[in-house]
Write a protein that holds these residues in place. Structure first.
Motif, PDB file in Angstrom:
ATOM      1  N   LEU A  17      48.510  64.837  23.398  1.00 22.92           N
ATOM      2  CA  LEU A  17      47.897  64.337  24.620  1.00 22.92           C
ATOM      3  C   LEU A  17      47.856  62.815  24.595  1.00 22.92           C
ATOM      4  N   ALA A  18      48.218  62.194  25.712  1.00 19.85           N
ATOM      5  CA  ALA A  18      47.916  60.777  25.944  1.00 19.85           C
ATOM      6  C   ALA A  18      46.774  60.733  26.949  1.00 19.85           C
ATOM      7  N   LEU A  19      45.643  60.163  26.536  1.00 24.12           N
ATOM      8  CA  LEU A  19      44.416  60.178  27.334  1.00 24.12           C
ATOM      9  C   LEU A  19      43.979  58.750  27.610  1.00 24.12           C
ATOM     10  N   CYS A  20      43.966  58.379  28.885  1.00 22.53           N
ATOM     11  CA  CYS A  20      43.464  57.076  29.295  1.00 22.53           C
ATOM     12  C   CYS A  20      42.065  57.244  29.869  1.00 22.53           C
ATOM     13  N   LEU A  21      41.098  56.573  29.277  1.00 17.86           N
ATOM     14  CA  LEU A  21      39.705  56.612  29.722  1.00 17.86           C
ATOM     15  C   LEU A  21      39.457  55.390  30.598  1.00 17.86           C
ATOM     16  N   ALA A  22      39.308  55.601  31.900  1.00 16.96           N
ATOM     17  CA  ALA A  22      39.123  54.514  32.862  1.00 16.96           C
ATOM     18  C   ALA A  22      37.651  54.464  33.263  1.00 16.96           C
ATOM     19  N   VAL A  23      36.960  53.388  32.876  1.00 17.30           N
ATOM     20  CA  VAL A  23      35.504  53.312  32.954  1.00 17.30           C
ATOM     21  C   VAL A  23      35.076  52.242  33.949  1.00 17.30           C
ATOM     22  N   ASP A  24      34.199  52.605  34.856  1.00 15.47           N
ATOM     23  CA  ASP A  24      33.652  51.722  35.889  1.00 15.47           C
ATOM     24  C   ASP A  24      32.732  50.676  35.262  1.00 15.47           C
ATOM     25  N   VAL A  25      33.059  49.390  35.469  1.00 15.40           N
ATOM     26  CA  VAL A  25      32.164  48.308  35.031  1.00 15.40           C
ATOM     27  C   VAL A  25      31.819  47.406  36.215  1.00 15.40           C
ATOM     28  N   SER A  26      31.790  47.979  37.422  1.00 18.22           N
ATOM     29  CA  SER A  26      31.519  47.205  38.632  1.00 18.22           C
ATOM     30  C   SER A  26      30.062  46.765  38.688  1.00 18.22           C
ATOM     31  N   ALA A  27      29.709  46.034  39.738  1.00 21.03           N
ATOM     32  CA  ALA A  27      28.388  45.424  39.826  1.00 21.03           C
ATOM     33  C   ALA A  27      27.254  46.445  39.877  1.00 21.03           C
ATOM     34  N   SER A  70      36.853  47.273  37.709  1.00 19.09           N
ATOM     35  CA  SER A  70      35.864  46.817  38.691  1.00 19.09           C
ATOM     36  C   SER A  70      36.671  46.416  39.924  1.00 19.09           C
ATOM     37  N   SER A  71      36.591  45.149  40.350  1.00 13.05           N
ATOM     38  CA  SER A  71      37.524  44.660  41.365  1.00 13.05           C
ATOM     39  C   SER A  71      38.853  44.300  40.727  1.00 13.05           C
ATOM     40  N   GLY A  72      38.886  44.211  39.414  1.00 13.79           N
ATOM     41  CA  GLY A  72      40.093  44.077  38.618  1.00 13.79           C
ATOM     42  C   GLY A  72      40.064  45.108  37.510  1.00 13.79           C
ATOM     43  N   ALA A  73      40.992  45.014  36.575  1.00 11.01           N
ATOM     44  CA  ALA A  73      41.046  45.974  35.472  1.00 11.01           C
ATOM     45  C   ALA A  73      41.566  45.285  34.224  1.00 11.01           C
ATOM     46  N   GLU A  74      41.006  45.673  33.073  1.00  6.58           N
ATOM     47  CA  GLU A  74      41.417  45.114  31.788  1.00  6.58           C
ATOM     48  C   GLU A  74      41.475  46.242  30.752  1.00  6.58           C
ATOM     49  N   VAL A  75      42.476  46.179  29.874  1.00  6.68           N
ATOM     50  CA  VAL A  75      42.534  47.123  28.763  1.00  6.68           C
ATOM     51  C   VAL A  75      41.440  46.747  27.767  1.00  6.68           C
ATOM     52  N   ALA A  76      40.493  47.651  27.564  1.00  7.01           N
ATOM     53  CA  ALA A  76      39.387  47.401  26.637  1.00  7.01           C
ATOM     54  C   ALA A  76      39.757  47.780  25.211  1.00  7.01           C
ATOM     55  N   VAL A  77      40.479  48.890  25.057  1.00 11.34           N
ATOM     56  CA  VAL A  77      40.957  49.340  23.743  1.00 11.34           C
ATOM     57  C   VAL A  77      42.401  49.798  23.923  1.00 11.34           C
ATOM     58  N   PRO A 137      36.908  43.479  33.143  1.00 20.62           N
ATOM     59  CA  PRO A 137      36.683  42.296  33.967  1.00 20.62           C
ATOM     60  C   PRO A 137      35.196  42.099  34.294  1.00 20.62           C
ATOM     61  N   GLN A 138      34.893  40.997  34.961  1.00 26.00           N
ATOM     62  CA  GLN A 138      33.525  40.720  35.371  1.00 26.00           C
ATOM     63  C   GLN A 138      33.076  41.730  36.423  1.00 26.00           C
ATOM     64  N   PRO A 139      31.771  42.007  36.521  1.00 25.91           N
ATOM     65  CA  PRO A 139      31.283  42.933  37.544  1.00 25.91           C
ATOM     66  C   PRO A 139      31.697  42.501  38.947  1.00 25.91           C
ATOM     67  N   GLY A 140      32.155  43.465  39.733  1.00 28.46           N
ATOM     68  CA  GLY A 140      32.591  43.182  41.095  1.00 28.46           C
ATOM     69  C   GLY A 140      32.523  44.442  41.922  1.00 28.46           C
ATOM     70  N   ALA A 141      33.449  44.570  42.866  1.00 26.47           N
ATOM     71  CA  ALA A 141      33.489  45.730  43.749  1.00 26.47           C
ATOM     72  C   ALA A 141      33.962  46.974  42.989  1.00 26.47           C
ATOM     73  N   THR A 142      33.785  48.132  43.623  1.00 23.52           N
ATOM     74  CA  THR A 142      34.234  49.394  43.043  1.00 23.52           C
ATOM     75  C   THR A 142      35.630  49.700  43.573  1.00 23.52           C
ATOM     76  N   PRO A 185      42.735  50.702  42.959  1.00 22.86           N
ATOM     77  CA  PRO A 185      43.427  49.776  42.065  1.00 22.86           C
ATOM     78  C   PRO A 185      43.149  50.045  40.592  1.00 22.86           C
ATOM     79  N   GLY A 186      41.937  50.468  40.259  1.00 21.98           N
ATOM     80  CA  GLY A 186      41.651  50.821  38.872  1.00 21.98           C
ATOM     81  C   GLY A 186      42.513  51.984  38.397  1.00 21.98           C
TER      82      GLY A 186
END
Length: 205
Positions: A6-16, A59-66, A91-96, A100-101
């Motif tokens: 399995l390839a598992l991508c965990l996409a986590v909300d860090v919005s405002a 968030s309003s952008g996206a970054e690879v955390a791990v 990324p910094q807190p922003g829109a949901t 795009p995420g």
């Protein structure tokens, strides 16, 4: 990286809408899940003996955390947990910007360095999409590429969020959505979700 089940991508909300305390509960819960022996055992139980996991914060952008890591037992799962615990909130807190995420997460899945028998995108968040490309068409692109997209809706902000995830986010073979009441419940919810995703239909005893 060796082939994986399995390839598992965990996409986590860090919005405002996710405050500092909630972020800590969410990331801590995700890390704690990978320290559970049953999660580590599930990762190693398939015919390829491992799963590939990456974490994306959006968030309003996206970054690879791990970046991608191969999890094939307790030592590797513990290393992943440490990496999650130490991931900066970018990324910094922003829109949901859910759509795009998901685009960024699907691109990360496509770049997985290991050949995988299954591709799964795990989306978690506490708000409906409110900026950028709509998630429904993105979901359809992912499903057409062979990705199963699952969702975990945290209901502390929006009581109807589970229905939004069911209608606009999830898709593909065996796709499902779950909910938890708030971030205090996130740890147990994500553990149940991960076990279901990692074991998959073919791997459930």
């Amino acid at each position: 990286m060796q082939p994986v089940d399995l390839a598992l991508c965990l996409a986590v909300d860090v919005s405002a809408s996710v405050d500092f305390s909630e972020f800590g509960l969410m990331v801590g819960g995700l890390a704690a899940a990978f320290r559970e022996p049953d999660i580590a055992a599930a990762c190693a139980a398939g015919p390829k003996g491992g799963v590939a996991v990456a974490v994306l914060f959006w968030s309003s952008g996206a970054e690879v955390a791990v970046p991608w890591m191969r999890i094939d037992g307790e030592a590797a799962a513990g290393a992943l947990a440490e990496a999650i615990d130490n991931a900066p909130r970018l990324p910094q807190p922003g829109a949901t910007a859910l759509g795009p995420g998901m685009v960024a997460a699907l691109a990360l899945l496509a770049a997985c360095p290991a050949e995988a028998l299954r591709l799964v995108l795990d989306v978690s968040g506490d708000g409906a999409h409110n900026q950028g490309r709509a998630p429904g068409p993105v979901r359809d692109v992912g499903v057409n590429a062979g990705v199963t997209i699952n969702g975990l809706a945290v209901l502390n902000e929006e009581a109807g969020l589970l229905a939004h995830y069911e209608a606009e986010v999830i898709g593909g073979p065996g796709a499902f959505a779950m909910s938890c009441a708030d971030y205090a419940d996130f740890s147990q919810a994500i553990r149940r979700k991960l076990l279901r995703e990692i074991r998959g239909g073919a791997l459930v005893a």
